[in-house]
Design a protein around this motif. Structure first.
Motif, PDB file in Angstrom:
ATOM      1  N   GLU A 214       9.766  41.438  -7.774  1.00  0.00           N
ATOM      2  CA  GLU A 214       8.438  40.926  -8.139  1.00  0.00           C
ATOM      3  C   GLU A 214       8.507  39.603  -8.889  1.00  0.00           C
ATOM      4  OE1 GLU A 214       5.015  40.692  -7.265  1.00  0.00           O
ATOM      5  OE2 GLU A 214       6.098  42.325  -6.309  1.00  0.00           O
ATOM      6  N   ARG A 215       9.383  39.530  -9.915  1.00  0.00           N
ATOM      7  CA  ARG A 215       9.466  38.296 -10.733  1.00  0.00           C
ATOM      8  C   ARG A 215       9.870  37.104  -9.863  1.00  0.00           C
ATOM      9  NH1 ARG A 215      14.290  36.009 -12.827  1.00  0.00           N
ATOM     10  NH2 ARG A 215      13.863  34.377 -14.361  1.00  0.00           N
ATOM     11  N   THR A 216      10.891  37.283  -9.071  1.00  0.00           N
ATOM     12  CA  THR A 216      11.388  36.170  -8.252  1.00  0.00           C
ATOM     13  C   THR A 216      10.346  35.745  -7.241  1.00  0.00           C
ATOM     14  OG1 THR A 216      13.628  36.949  -8.557  1.00  0.00           O
ATOM     15  CG2 THR A 216      13.284  35.472  -6.715  1.00  0.00           C
ATOM     16  N   LYS A 217       9.628  36.732  -6.717  1.00  0.00           N
ATOM     17  CA  LYS A 217       8.607  36.406  -5.714  1.00  0.00           C
ATOM     18  C   LYS A 217       7.532  35.504  -6.334  1.00  0.00           C
ATOM     19  CE  LYS A 217       6.681  38.251  -1.714  1.00  0.00           C
ATOM     20  NZ  LYS A 217       6.687  39.202  -0.694  1.00  0.00           N
ATOM     21  N   GLN A 218       7.084  35.891  -7.518  1.00  0.00           N
ATOM     22  CA  GLN A 218       6.028  35.093  -8.168  1.00  0.00           C
ATOM     23  C   GLN A 218       6.499  33.677  -8.474  1.00  0.00           C
ATOM     24  OE1 GLN A 218       4.392  36.964 -11.603  1.00  0.00           O
ATOM     25  NE2 GLN A 218       3.701  38.764 -10.448  1.00  0.00           N
ATOM     26  N   LEU A 219       7.711  33.575  -9.038  1.00  0.00           N
ATOM     27  CA  LEU A 219       8.241  32.246  -9.366  1.00  0.00           C
ATOM     28  C   LEU A 219       8.510  31.440  -8.097  1.00  0.00           C
ATOM     29  CD1 LEU A 219      10.717  33.454 -12.129  1.00  0.00           C
ATOM     30  CD2 LEU A 219       8.786  31.914 -12.522  1.00  0.00           C
ATOM     31  N   GLY A 220       9.007  32.119  -7.068  1.00  0.00           N
ATOM     32  CA  GLY A 220       9.334  31.451  -5.809  1.00  0.00           C
ATOM     33  C   GLY A 220       8.101  30.905  -5.110  1.00  0.00           C
ATOM     34  N   GLU A 221       6.991  31.656  -5.185  1.00  0.00           N
ATOM     35  CA  GLU A 221       5.753  31.193  -4.517  1.00  0.00           C
ATOM     36  C   GLU A 221       5.329  29.825  -5.054  1.00  0.00           C
ATOM     37  OE1 GLU A 221       4.321  32.207  -1.923  1.00  0.00           O
ATOM     38  OE2 GLU A 221       5.120  34.233  -1.806  1.00  0.00           O
TER      39      GLU A 221
END
Ligand code: SF4
Length: 493
Positions: free
Chosen positions: A448-455
């Motif tokens: 979840e964390r990486t997805k948000q930052l990656g977006e």
């Protein structure tokens, strides 16, 4: 007899010039001595930096002068320039890979290595093809790697046929993921120096970068740590292996030195530079990557405790100088370094790193992610972050992790990739492919964390592509991006 037949003297002699090596210890020492003790004037440092900022290679003399800078303000200026050079050539992209140790069988006896033949504490074996498949499935299907560096000791059981079989097995692994599938798309190889015919064979198998580190360019130190009665004891067989590779048509080669083996780290930087210049002069292609691992303790390797090592400050200086000296070359920093320090070096100089690494034989399938088991390993790791955590950390700093492997599959390797990098053209392909492969990765593997930052990073990149590309390229890119979002995989420019 296997050992006796490994070294082909004619495949060394043909590259010598009047019987001499391109590494000349006295010459390197004299170039360094010429600069030694004479801190260059700021104006001179700026003059050299200007050449780097223009994305031109530096000469050995210029490099030696930069190695001699100790003034903190000038060092800060040099680091700033290194960042600008990196941005110009590589933008904000980081490339990741994982090491896959296929075997720790080795006939050599290097005094600093846990795999040396006389180290009886190390348990020895080579992976079976079934095990290779399991390792590749975890790497491609669970962790999400697309690039590997496969590692072998030097041993008759892991000859070039074994190497080819393991690489084919890795390429054939394909695993379902959340939205698509995972596979390994580029296999780089770290193995002993081999013969020209063997290199042609591996070229046809489809290896990515062929990586061999000289360990130390300093001949007396080389002789001290590599017993003369071993294959590795032959300095020249190793020194000319990249000549053989390029002659065999293996376009991407990776060189490196094990920093700390020899006391003078500046000498090793010069050795890497002379090696790079030699390959460019003879073959028109410099190394694809340069690595500078620092020596680390391993189980039962007392030699390492006698090494002086390289301090963090000096290591930062060497990364800065190498970035400025060879602006187009990929620089690799590995999980030997701790996370904070590694990330600092990546922020201004290095371009590639490993993640989620297991360096014990069979470690990916058998151990929990990030667990270490020293007895299986060649050395001890400093950064044990998962790939997901690391990618999130880089995204937080505005960097995009690129899983692009298109260059190698489109023939953009060797001279071609160097010319594209020099003209700035490659950056355009890289940016588009970085976003598409990062999209894939976020959808297939991110927490979840990486997805948000990656977006956030992806949206910023897409805006930049729109601003910087001709409309037709942008439309083509968006079409590929949408296809990827819808679950298609491995689309590239
Ligand atoms: Fe073998 Fe390489 Fe270790 Fe030397 S450094 S003992 S060649 S694995």
């Amino acid at each position: 007899s296997w050992i006796e037949n490994r070294i082909k003297q004619d495949e060394i002699d043909k590259y010598l010039e009047n019987g001499e090596d391109f590494i000349n210890t006295e010459e390197i020492e004299s170039v360094l001595a010429g600069a030694e003790g004479k801190e260059p004037e700021p104006a001179r440092v700026r003059e050299i930096i200007a050449k780097s900022l223009n994305v031109e290679n530096l000469t050995p003399q210029e490099t030696a002068e930069l190695l001699n800078v100790t003034d903190p303000d000038m060092l800060a200026e040099m680091q700033e320039a290194a960042l600008k050079v990196k941005k110009k050539v590589y933008d904000n992209r980081i490339v990741t890979f994982a090491p896959l140790y296929m075997s720790n069988l080795c006939v050599n006896n290097c005094s600093y290595c846990g795999f040396r033949t006389e180290n009886e504490q190390s348990s020895r074996r080579a992976l079976s093809m079934e095990e290779v498949k399991k390792e590749a499935e975890v790497l491609a299907g669970k962790i999400g790697h697309k690039r590997l560096i496969v590692v072998y000791g030097e041993h008759p059981s892991t000859d070039v046929d074994y190497v080819a079989d393991t690489i084919n097995t890795v390429y054939s692994a394909k695993m379902p993921t959340k939205k698509g599938y995972g596979s390994i798309r580029r296999v780089n190889v770290n193995m002993a120096p081999i013969q020209i015919d063997e290199l042609k064979y591996l070229r046809d198998v489809g290896i990515g970068t062929y990586q061999v580190f000289q360990e130390t360019y300093h001949k007396p130190t080389y002789a001290k740590v590599h017993p003369a009665n071993t294959i590795k004891g032959n300095y020249r067989w190793r020194l000319y292996c990249m000549h053989r590779a390029l002659e065999a048509g293996v376009d991407d080669v990776g060189i490196g030195a094990l920093f700390g083996l020899y006391d003078d780290w500046k000498f090793e930087v010069m050795g890497l530079l002379y090696h790079s210049i030699e390959l460019e002069d003879k073959f028109g292609i410099g190394p694809h990557t340069i690595s500078f691992p620092r020596i680390e303790p391993a189980v039962n390797t007392p030699y390492v405790s006698q090494c002086k090592g390289v301090s963090n400050d000096d290591f930062e200086r060497l990364v800065t100088v190498v970035r400025l000296a060879v602006p187009h070359t990929g620089l690799i920093i590995t999980c030997r370094e701790d996370a904070e320090f590694k990330d600092k070096c990546l922020s201004y100089g290095c371009t590639q790193t490993d993640a989620s690494s297991q360096i014990g034989i069979g470690g990916y399938a058998e151990l929990a992610e990030s667990a270490q088991e020293e007895i299986r390993q060649q050395f001890v790791l400093g950064d044990t972050r998962s790939l997901d955590t690391m990618i999130g950390d880089y995204a937080e700093k505005g960097m995009i992790t690129s899983f692009c492997t298109a260059g190698y599959r489109c023939g953009r390797t060797g001279k071609c990739i160097m010319n594209l990098l020099k003209s700035g053209e490659e950056g355009k392909f890289c940016k588009l492919n970085a976003v598409i492969t990062f999209r894939e990765w976020l959808d297939d593997f991110a927490g979840e964390r990486t997805k948000q930052l990656g977006e956030k990073v992806i949206q910023k990149e897409i805006r930049e592509i729109k601003e910087q590309s001709p409309e037709k390229v942008y439309q083509q890119f968006m079409s590929n991006y949408e296809r990827t979002l819808n679950g298609e995989r491995d689309i590239y420019f």
